[in-house]
Motif scaffolding. Sequence first.
Motif, PDB file in Angstrom:
ATOM      1  N   ALA A 168       0.800  -1.194   0.101  1.00 43.63           N
ATOM      2  CA  ALA A 168      -0.002  -0.074   0.297  1.00 43.63           C
ATOM      3  C   ALA A 168       0.857   1.234  -0.102  1.00 43.63           C
ATOM      4  O   ALA A 168       1.961   1.330   0.738  1.00 43.63           O
ATOM      5  CB  ALA A 168      -0.930   0.039   1.124  1.00 43.63           C
ATOM      6  N   ASP A 169       0.343   2.260  -0.831  1.00 44.82           N
ATOM      7  CA  ASP A 169       0.873   3.321  -0.732  1.00 44.82           C
ATOM      8  C   ASP A 169       0.196   4.331  -1.484  1.00 44.82           C
ATOM      9  O   ASP A 169      -0.237   4.373  -2.796  1.00 44.82           O
ATOM     10  CB  ASP A 169       2.390   3.534  -1.437  1.00 44.82           C
ATOM     11  CG  ASP A 169       3.144   4.623  -1.161  1.00 44.82           C
ATOM     12  OD1 ASP A 169       2.649   5.906  -1.487  1.00 44.82           O
ATOM     13  OD2 ASP A 169       4.448   4.470  -1.064  1.00 44.82           O
ATOM     14  N   PRO A 170      -0.457   5.486  -0.815  1.00 43.18           N
ATOM     15  CA  PRO A 170      -1.156   6.426  -1.426  1.00 43.18           C
ATOM     16  C   PRO A 170      -0.505   7.343  -2.802  1.00 43.18           C
ATOM     17  O   PRO A 170      -1.281   7.818  -3.527  1.00 43.18           O
ATOM     18  CB  PRO A 170      -1.439   7.342  -0.223  1.00 43.18           C
ATOM     19  CG  PRO A 170      -0.422   7.389   0.718  1.00 43.18           C
ATOM     20  CD  PRO A 170       0.110   6.006   0.436  1.00 43.18           C
ATOM     21  N   LEU A 171       0.736   7.376  -2.688  1.00 46.31           N
ATOM     22  CA  LEU A 171       1.283   7.895  -3.679  1.00 46.31           C
ATOM     23  C   LEU A 171       1.756   6.792  -4.878  1.00 46.31           C
ATOM     24  O   LEU A 171       2.207   7.331  -5.927  1.00 46.31           O
ATOM     25  CB  LEU A 171       2.708   8.444  -3.398  1.00 46.31           C
ATOM     26  CG  LEU A 171       2.729   9.692  -2.312  1.00 46.31           C
ATOM     27  CD1 LEU A 171       3.991  10.142  -1.853  1.00 46.31           C
ATOM     28  CD2 LEU A 171       1.715  10.719  -2.730  1.00 46.31           C
ATOM     29  N   GLY A 172       1.172   5.766  -4.761  1.00 49.77           N
ATOM     30  CA  GLY A 172       1.419   4.797  -6.082  1.00 49.77           C
ATOM     31  C   GLY A 172       2.938   3.998  -5.650  1.00 49.77           C
ATOM     32  O   GLY A 172       3.445   3.879  -4.721  1.00 49.77           O
ATOM     33  N   ASP A 173       3.179   3.241  -7.069  1.00 55.10           N
ATOM     34  CA  ASP A 173       4.381   2.584  -7.101  1.00 55.10           C
ATOM     35  C   ASP A 173       5.421   2.953  -7.713  1.00 55.10           C
ATOM     36  O   ASP A 173       5.701   2.497  -8.942  1.00 55.10           O
ATOM     37  CB  ASP A 173       3.702   1.123  -7.422  1.00 55.10           C
ATOM     38  CG  ASP A 173       5.003  -0.110  -7.314  1.00 55.10           C
ATOM     39  OD1 ASP A 173       5.924   0.144  -6.871  1.00 55.10           O
ATOM     40  OD2 ASP A 173       4.771  -0.887  -7.941  1.00 55.10           O
ATOM     41  N   ARG A 174       6.168   4.104  -7.328  1.00 53.16           N
ATOM     42  CA  ARG A 174       7.057   4.761  -8.367  1.00 53.16           C
ATOM     43  C   ARG A 174       8.260   3.899  -8.756  1.00 53.16           C
ATOM     44  O   ARG A 174       8.854   4.186  -9.736  1.00 53.16           O
ATOM     45  CB  ARG A 174       7.288   6.078  -7.582  1.00 53.16           C
ATOM     46  CG  ARG A 174       8.079   5.980  -6.542  1.00 53.16           C
ATOM     47  CD  ARG A 174       8.632   7.304  -5.872  1.00 53.16           C
ATOM     48  NE  ARG A 174       9.813   7.142  -4.896  1.00 53.16           N
ATOM     49  CZ  ARG A 174       9.480   7.877  -3.790  1.00 53.16           C
ATOM     50  NH1 ARG A 174       8.630   8.859  -3.610  1.00 53.16           N
ATOM     51  NH2 ARG A 174      10.356   7.602  -2.682  1.00 53.16           N
ATOM     52  N   PHE A 175       8.571   2.788  -7.820  1.00 49.63           N
ATOM     53  CA  PHE A 175       9.763   2.187  -8.217  1.00 49.63           C
ATOM     54  C   PHE A 175       9.384   0.614  -8.829  1.00 49.63           C
ATOM     55  O   PHE A 175      10.011  -0.223  -9.251  1.00 49.63           O
ATOM     56  CB  PHE A 175      10.502   1.621  -6.982  1.00 49.63           C
ATOM     57  CG  PHE A 175      11.175   2.815  -6.419  1.00 49.63           C
ATOM     58  CD1 PHE A 175      12.308   3.353  -7.088  1.00 49.63           C
ATOM     59  CD2 PHE A 175      10.809   3.445  -5.279  1.00 49.63           C
ATOM     60  CE1 PHE A 175      13.029   4.471  -6.508  1.00 49.63           C
ATOM     61  CE2 PHE A 175      11.396   4.691  -4.637  1.00 49.63           C
ATOM     62  CZ  PHE A 175      12.471   5.346  -5.323  1.00 49.63           C
ATOM     63  N   GLY A 176       8.111   0.683  -9.157  1.00 49.55           N
ATOM     64  CA  GLY A 176       7.488  -0.525  -9.565  1.00 49.55           C
ATOM     65  C   GLY A 176       7.796  -2.008  -9.176  1.00 49.55           C
ATOM     66  O   GLY A 176       8.416  -2.932  -9.558  1.00 49.55           O
TER      67      GLY A 176
END
Length: 328
Positions: free
Chosen positions: A34-42
């Motif tokens: 979970a992360d409200p900022l998304g998965d920037r590192f994939g």
Amino acid sequence: MSDIRIGVLGLGSMGRHHVRNARETEGFELVGVADPLGDRFGVAGDLEVLPNVEALIEVGIDAAIVATSTAFHADAVLKLAESGIHTMVEKPLASTLEEGERIVSAFEKADVIGAVGYVERCNPALLEMRRRIANGFLGEIYQVATRRQSPFPARIADVGVVKDLATHDVDLAAWVSDSDYELIFAQTGYRSGREFEDTLTASGRLTNGALVSHIVNWLTPYKDRTIVVTGERGALVADTTISDLTFYENGRFPLEWDQIAAFRGVSEGEVRRFALVKREPLRVEHEHFRDAILGTGTEHVTLREGLRTMKVVQAILDSASSGQAITL
């Protein structure tokens, strides 16, 4: 026994590595991220990236790793405790001592495992250093000195070097010497135009009588991670960037040059670099957390240890603000 269903909250600079290790650690089954900022590192792979800790709890996890910014620790961790979920939270435990106290109380009430991610304790060089000191390798401990210096990391925005970096050294000095802080005096600097301090020098004394000193900054154009423990038989020097441990022994033969002997106090003896099995510290930390959940190990950093470190860190900030030494 089935694997521990684990989730990771926070997919940033540290969270991405927690995801990888949770996937690869025997006994863990990664079932949610979970992360409200998304998965920037994939790093999520085939897992849905959930928006918050509540959604992560709904997945049905047994354990969680919280790798969010420090300001968000308390809210997430308290919800996990309320749900009866074993939790490891990245250092520092919380933003304030009040939050830290609430977290410790909540986990003790829920009777679930709470741990703090002081990954440096799992560095091979420091594990070996602590083992040797505990076995009397250095004899009486005289001094613990640390250096933690590097360029400014763009990922840090919510705290200064004291809470982000010095917290490691405070924890390590007490841990390797098996002693608490008794007195601390500190000075901080603000050289980069930011709200928070970027430079620290601190000195103090442990309850075992050893003197302690810390040099920490975000202003050095190279990375320096060194801890030196000096005792009656010599000094152990750990370079944690490459996990090296070296022993500088006091000389066994008296100096025959009187002037130098009087100046040096001790003579220079043999130098020995230890051969170590160098495993990834974060993997070892995950295994310690897993073993604590299973009741087969006690090597994790407890919440109370994390709170004790927070108290020393706050004393450092108070000393820097007041210009006075603080007794703990």
